[in-house]
Enzyme design. Sequence first.
Site, short mmCIF file in Angstrom:
data_model
loop_
_atom_site.label_atom_id
_atom_site.label_comp_id
_atom_site.label_asym_id
_atom_site.label_seq_id
_atom_site.Cartn_x
_atom_site.Cartn_y
_atom_site.Cartn_z
N ASN A 1 1.67 -2.95 -14.34
CA ASN A 1 2.78 -3.49 -13.56
C ASN A 1 2.42 -4.83 -12.91
O ASN A 1 3.21 -5.77 -12.88
CB ASN A 1 3.20 -2.50 -12.46
CG ASN A 1 3.91 -1.28 -13.04
OD1 ASN A 1 4.49 -1.35 -14.12
ND2 ASN A 1 3.84 -0.16 -12.33
N TYR B 1 -11.69 7.85 -12.54
CA TYR B 1 -11.83 6.52 -11.92
C TYR B 1 -12.45 5.55 -12.93
O TYR B 1 -11.93 4.46 -13.17
CB TYR B 1 -12.72 6.65 -10.69
CG TYR B 1 -12.92 5.38 -9.90
CD1 TYR B 1 -11.86 4.79 -9.21
CD2 TYR B 1 -14.18 4.80 -9.79
CE1 TYR B 1 -12.06 3.64 -8.45
CE2 TYR B 1 -14.38 3.65 -9.02
CZ TYR B 1 -13.32 3.08 -8.35
OH TYR B 1 -13.51 1.95 -7.60
N ASP C 1 0.86 -1.19 0.00
CA ASP C 1 0.00 0.00 0.00
C ASP C 1 0.90 1.23 0.00
O ASP C 1 1.98 1.21 0.61
CB ASP C 1 -0.90 0.00 1.26
CG ASP C 1 -2.16 0.83 1.07
OD1 ASP C 1 -2.04 2.05 0.83
OD2 ASP C 1 -3.26 0.26 1.16
N VAL D 1 2.13 1.06 -6.42
CA VAL D 1 2.16 0.07 -7.52
C VAL D 1 2.12 0.71 -8.90
O VAL D 1 2.27 0.02 -9.91
CB VAL D 1 1.03 -0.98 -7.39
CG1 VAL D 1 1.18 -1.78 -6.10
CG2 VAL D 1 -0.35 -0.35 -7.50
N TYR E 1 -4.09 -9.33 -21.57
CA TYR E 1 -3.09 -10.26 -21.01
C TYR E 1 -3.64 -11.68 -20.99
O TYR E 1 -2.91 -12.64 -21.20
CB TYR E 1 -2.66 -9.82 -19.60
CG TYR E 1 -1.42 -8.95 -19.61
CD1 TYR E 1 -1.47 -7.64 -20.06
CD2 TYR E 1 -0.20 -9.46 -19.19
CE1 TYR E 1 -0.34 -6.84 -20.08
CE2 TYR E 1 0.94 -8.67 -19.21
CZ TYR E 1 0.87 -7.37 -19.66
OH TYR E 1 2.00 -6.59 -19.68
N SER F 1 -6.52 1.54 -5.05
CA SER F 1 -7.10 2.68 -5.79
C SER F 1 -7.88 3.56 -4.82
O SER F 1 -8.53 3.05 -3.91
CB SER F 1 -8.09 2.20 -6.87
OG SER F 1 -8.64 3.33 -7.52
N LYS G 1 -10.64 2.28 -14.64
CA LYS G 1 -11.15 0.92 -14.40
C LYS G 1 -11.56 0.24 -15.71
O LYS G 1 -11.42 -0.98 -15.84
CB LYS G 1 -12.32 0.97 -13.42
CG LYS G 1 -11.92 1.38 -12.00
CD LYS G 1 -11.02 0.34 -11.33
CE LYS G 1 -10.80 0.63 -9.87
NZ LYS G 1 -9.95 -0.38 -9.22
N ALA H 1 -9.75 -5.54 -9.14
CA ALA H 1 -10.98 -4.95 -8.61
C ALA H 1 -11.51 -3.93 -9.61
O ALA H 1 -10.96 -2.84 -9.74
CB ALA H 1 -10.69 -4.28 -7.28
N LYS I 1 2.55 -12.35 -14.71
CA LYS I 1 3.11 -13.13 -15.83
C LYS I 1 4.48 -13.68 -15.45
O LYS I 1 4.78 -14.86 -15.68
CB LYS I 1 3.19 -12.20 -17.05
CG LYS I 1 3.70 -12.84 -18.31
CD LYS I 1 3.34 -11.94 -19.49
CE LYS I 1 4.31 -12.14 -20.64
NZ LYS I 1 5.52 -11.31 -20.53
#
Length: 333
Positions: free
Chosen positions: A105, A151, A37, A63, A165, A81, A155, A120, A111
């Site tokens: 990231n 936001y 965090d 992050v 991905y 977030s 998202k 989320a 991966k």
Amino acid sequence: MANSSNKRILITGAAGFLGSHLCDRFIAEGYQVVAMDNLITGDLRNIEHLFKLKEFEFYHHDVSKFVHVAGDLDYILHFASPASPIDYLKIPIQTLKVGSLGTHNLLGLAKAKGARILVASTSEVYGDPTVHPQTEEYHGNVNTIGPRGVYDEAKRFQEAITMAYHRYHGLETRIIRIFNTYGPRMRLNDGRVLPAFIGQALRGEDLTVFGDGSQTRSFCYVDDLVEGIHRLLLSDYAEPVNIGNPDEITISQFAEEIIALTGTKQKVIYRPLPVDDPMQRQPDITKARSILGWEPKVGRAQGLKITYEYFKSLSSDELHKKEHNTFEGYIRK
Ligand code: UDP
């Protein structure tokens, strides 16, 4: 205790409301929890009881910057977030970065580690919805350039890159769309309706209903949400799943429920409706029911009572701290 003691999970946003409850749940399930965090909106007090455990480690890190975690990881939960409309206004760039760069990231980390990642997402991807209740097939009605756009669009990008991905790299991904959730450890002054109303009742202030109060929300108790996340993570379903409580209520009715719960003698006062405030919101949880066998168990009466007890236990300093005191810039002119 489940047989998961050899599993290691990274939880981002771990000191926040949902992140801290997820830490508790996965510790209780026997996982090794790596918590992360940057503490912009999170609070270490939410997880301080876990620091003494050898199964728990904490990294103070943003992050949105390159994420390094030594050792194996089996799962990643990306819950970092800002999550309240008033926070998006205050820290719009960080909000965009954590949903986009932060997600990138963490997908890269997943991966590299061969980990499964759950991100989320939110009912905000539906914007001010024209379909009611909202099914996962609905593509949404978002104002990209409004105050909530930072936001909502972060998202939406998060969902897009997560599916990329999954499809391009074959990464194991899960996407949860979270509807309004409440419970202990919400920030008292984060501007969201439940802490706002309970805080006002406890301070002896009138309850501020925005607009005429006819807009609706559907509130899910945090333990139900955490159960849904746990089930989705362990499922084999890669497309988005709504998790929320379909019990819909108007904000006016909600204010009346808080008045009855707290016994406050204060009244409701009306304030202008913020820009792009969705008029109605209710999850269609058919998928969660059929794919995860999940549905909420805690009704509002029970959940609100527990949450009220939590807010009552906070110190007077906490109660009177004005972290955010203005919606300026967010009010419809
Ligand atoms: N709201 C309100 N009074 C407050 C705070 C919020 O009437 O003091 C309203 C807000 O305009 C919205 C609803 O309550 O219609 C839920 O707001 P919240 O910020 O909790 O989350 P949202 O669902 O809008 O993301």
